[in-house]
Design an enzyme around this catalytic site. Structure first.
Site, PDB file in Angstrom:
ATOM      1  N   SER A  82       0.795  -1.228   0.000  1.00 57.71           N
ATOM      2  CA  SER A  82       0.000   0.000   0.000  1.00 57.71           C
ATOM      3  C   SER A  82       0.827   1.278   0.000  1.00 57.71           C
ATOM      4  O   SER A  82       0.350   2.306  -0.464  1.00 57.71           O
ATOM      5  CB  SER A  82      -0.986  -0.004   1.169  1.00 57.71           C
ATOM      6  OG  SER A  82      -0.406  -0.522   2.329  1.00 57.71           O
ATOM      7  N   HIS A 117      -5.496  -3.182  -2.976  1.00 62.41           N
ATOM      8  CA  HIS A 117      -5.176  -2.191  -4.012  1.00 62.41           C
ATOM      9  C   HIS A 117      -5.127  -2.772  -5.414  1.00 62.41           C
ATOM     10  O   HIS A 117      -4.873  -2.044  -6.371  1.00 62.41           O
ATOM     11  CB  HIS A 117      -3.844  -1.507  -3.681  1.00 62.41           C
ATOM     12  CG  HIS A 117      -3.847  -0.871  -2.336  1.00 62.41           C
ATOM     13  ND1 HIS A 117      -4.423   0.363  -2.097  1.00 62.41           N
ATOM     14  CD2 HIS A 117      -3.399  -1.314  -1.139  1.00 62.41           C
ATOM     15  CE1 HIS A 117      -4.308   0.652  -0.815  1.00 62.41           C
ATOM     16  NE2 HIS A 117      -3.690  -0.352  -0.208  1.00 62.41           N
ATOM     17  N   LYS A 127     -12.091   0.924  -1.774  1.00 65.86           N
ATOM     18  CA  LYS A 127     -11.040   1.557  -2.579  1.00 65.86           C
ATOM     19  C   LYS A 127     -11.533   1.616  -4.028  1.00 65.86           C
ATOM     20  O   LYS A 127     -12.409   2.417  -4.327  1.00 65.86           O
ATOM     21  CB  LYS A 127      -9.726   0.829  -2.359  1.00 65.86           C
ATOM     22  CG  LYS A 127      -9.220   1.181  -0.954  1.00 65.86           C
ATOM     23  CD  LYS A 127      -8.083   0.385  -0.423  1.00 65.86           C
ATOM     24  CE  LYS A 127      -7.732   0.905   0.977  1.00 65.86           C
ATOM     25  NZ  LYS A 127      -7.122  -0.076   1.835  1.00 65.86           N
TER      26      LYS A 127
HETATM   27  C1  LIG Z   1      -7.129  -0.273   3.280  1.00 64.38           C
HETATM   28  C2  LIG Z   1      -6.504  -1.590   3.534  1.00 64.38           C
HETATM   29  C3  LIG Z   1      -7.060  -2.517   4.412  1.00 64.38           C
HETATM   30  C4  LIG Z   1      -8.240  -2.184   5.283  1.00 64.38           C
HETATM   31  O1  LIG Z   1      -9.406  -2.122   4.567  1.00 64.38           O
HETATM   32  P1  LIG Z   1     -10.610  -1.228   5.116  1.00 64.38           P
HETATM   33  O2  LIG Z   1     -11.788  -1.698   4.375  1.00 64.38           O
HETATM   34  O3  LIG Z   1     -10.237   0.177   4.840  1.00 64.38           O
HETATM   35  O4  LIG Z   1     -10.702  -1.512   6.586  1.00 64.38           O
HETATM   36  C5  LIG Z   1      -6.479  -3.762   4.505  1.00 64.38           C
HETATM   37  N1  LIG Z   1      -5.376  -4.072   3.795  1.00 64.38           N
HETATM   38  C6  LIG Z   1      -4.789  -3.193   2.967  1.00 64.38           C
HETATM   39  C7  LIG Z   1      -3.568  -3.594   2.213  1.00 64.38           C
HETATM   40  C8  LIG Z   1      -5.322  -1.920   2.822  1.00 64.38           C
HETATM   41  O5  LIG Z   1      -4.723  -1.038   2.031  1.00 64.38           O
END
Ligand SMILES: *Cc1c(COP(=O)(O)O)cnc(C)c1O
Length: 387
Positions: free
Chosen positions: A181, A209, A241
Site C-alpha cells: 500500500s 489495491h 477503494k
Molecule cells: C485499506 C486496507 C485494508 C483495510 O481495509 P478497510 O476496508 O479500509 O478496513 C487492509 N489491507 C490493505 C492492504 C489496505 O490497504
C-alpha cells in the site's frame, strides 16, 4: 493525573513533526475536492476507478435504502443476512473465480478474521515485513492464540523458503499484500503460490489495491498473474477503494469460507452491513467487471506520470499500479513538498514513519481513472518546479 502521560506523548509526537490531523472535505470524493473552501486536484484517495462519487452507485444505494431500510438489524448469523448480502457474495465469487465469498464490514475486520482463524494453535505464520497494519494486527492475534509468527524481508522468497523449510508446524500460512500500500509494488504471487504448494501452506492474499484495478474484468492481482483459484488460496479484497463504497470480502474454497463463517470472530460478532450498501456494491461490481475502458484510461495516466517524472532527481519507486510513491527521505522535507503542492492546489499526502520505514518519508501519489491527461500534466509540471 491519568491524562499527564497522554499529554506528554502527544507533545512529543508534535515536537517530532509526527502529529496527524484530519482535513475536512466539503465535497464528495472525486478528482477535484473542496477543502477549507479551496478547490484542489485530488491525488490522495484510493478511489482508483473514480467510482466513489458515481451517480449510478449512489442511485443503487438510495434505491436499496428505500427498499430495505437503513440497517440490517443483526449480525449475519443471527438475522442480519439479507438477500442483497447473499447476492453480493455470489457476484464476488463469480468475479474472482472462487467457489464462495463472504463479506465483511471493513477490510480490517476481514483480515482480523482470516489469519488467526485459519492458523489456530501450533501453526506457523509467515508474513512480509511490509504487510498492511491490519495483517500485522491479525498476526498478533494469531500469536495470542498460540501460533508461531515470523516476518520475512520484503518480497524475499529465499528467506521465506528457508523459514518454511525450517518449520515442523503442521499448519503453515503465508500472508502477503498483493499490492503493497505504501510502495505500489506487487508481491511475486506466482513464486508465493509455488512455495505454498511445495510446503503445503495456505496462501493468504490481501488485494486491497489490486481488486478492481488489475487483471481481466478487474478481478485483481491473482487474475493479473493468471493464478488459479486454488483451494489453498484465500483472497481478501476491500470494497472501499476501487469499488468506491466500503466493506470487504474474503473469497476461497467452500470449506475455507464455511470455516470462517463458523469460526471467524470478527465475522460473527459484528452487525451485518446495511443492505443498501450491498445494493450499491452490486452496482459497483457490475461497473468494475465492465470497466475495461476505465482501467485502460488509468493505465495510460500511470504511464504518462512515470514518463513525465523519469528525470526527477528522485525517481518514482517501480510500480505498475495506481500507487506511485515519490521518496523524499526526510520527514520535514516530505511535509514541505506536500505543503508546496497544496499551495498549487494539488493534494498529495506526505507519508511518514511509522507508516513507512525511517528515512523513507514520501509523497504517495495515488492515481484514478477520474484524472484527465491535463491533471497529470499539472502534477508533472509542479513536481519539476519544486524538486
Ligand atoms: C485499506 C486496507 C485494508 C483495510 O481495509 P478497510 O476496508 O479500509 O478496513 C487492509 N489491507 C490493505 C492492504 C489496505 O490497504
Amino acid at each position: 493525573m491519568i491524562e499527564t502521560r497522554l499529554t506528554a506523548e502527544l507533545k512529543a509526537l508534535a515536537d517530532a513533526g509526527l502529529s496527524r490531523r484530519r482535513r475536512i472535505l466539503e465535497s464528495p470524493c472525486g478528482r477535484r475536492v473542496t477543502v477549507d473552501g479551496e478547490n484542489l486536484l485530488n491525488f490522495a484517495s484510493n478511489d482508483y476507478l473514480g467510482l466513489a462519487g458515481h451517480a449510478e452507485i449512489a442511485q443503487a444505494l438510495a434505491a436499496g435504502a428505500i427498499k430495505w431500510g437503513a440497517g440490517s438489524g443483526a449480525s449475519h448469523l443471527v438475522s442480519g443476512h439479507q438477500s442483497p448480502h447473499e447476492a453480493l457474495e455470489k457476484e464476488i465469487a463469480a468475479l474472482t473465480g472462487f467457489p464462495r465469498a463472504l463479506t465483511f464490514s471493513t477490510g480490517y475486520l476481514a483480515n482480523l478474521a482470516v489469519t488467526p482463524t485459519l492458523a489456530g494453535r501450533g501453526a506457523a505464520v509467515f508474513a512480509d515485513k511490509l504487510n498492511h497494519a491490519s495483517l500485522i494486527d491479525a498476526m498478533q492475534l494469531a500469536k495470542a492464540q498460540g501460533a508461531e509468527v515470523r516476518r520475512y524481508p520484503h518480497n524475499d522468497m529465499a528467506a521465506l523458503e528457508s523459514m518454511l523449510a525450517g518449520t515442523a508446524a503442521p499448519t503453515k500460512l503465508i500472508v502477503s499484500d498483493a499490492v503493497f500500500s505504501m510502495d505500489g509494488d506487487l508481491a511475486p504471487l506466482p513464486a508465493l503460490f509455488a512455495l505454498a504448494e511445495r510446503y503445503d501452506a495456505w496462501l493468504i492474499i490481501d488485494d486491497a489495491h489490486g481488486f478492481g484495478v488489475l487483471g481481466a474484468h478487474g478481478a485483481g492481482s491473482l487474475a493479473h498473474f493468471n493464478l488459479p483459484p486454488s483451494p489453498r488460496i484465500v483472497l481478501m479484497g476491500t470494497l472501499g477503494k476501487a469499488a468506491g463504497v466500503g466493506g470487504a470480502f474474503v473469497a476461497g474454497s467452500h470449506s475455507s469460507i464455511d470455516y470462517l463463517l463458523q469460526k471467524g470472530r470478527s465475522y460473527i460478532f459484528t452487525t451485518a452491513q446495511p443492505p443498501a450498501l450491498a445494493c450499491a456494491l452490486s452496482k459497483s461490481l457490475q461497473l468494475i467487471a465492465e470497466g475495461d475502458a476505465r482501467r485502460a484510461h488509468l493505465m495510460a495516466r500511470i504511464a504518462q506520470l512515470r514518463d513525465g517524472l523519469s528525470h526527477l532527481p528522485q525517481p518514482l519507486l517501480p510500480s505498475i499500479t495506481a500507487i506511485q510513491p515519490l521518496i523524499v527521505g526526510d520527514n520535514d522535507a516530505a511535509v514541505q513538498l506536500s505543503q508546496a503542492l497544496w499551495e498549487r492546489r494539488l493534494w498529495l499526502p506526505a507519508i511518514r514513519p511509522p507508516t513507512v520505514p525511517p528515512g523513507t518519508a514520501r509523497l504517495r501519489i495515488s492515481l484514478s481513472a477520474a484524472h484527465t491527461e491535463a491533471d497529470i500534466d499539472a502534477l508533472i509540471s509542479a513536481l519539476h518546479a519544486l524538486t
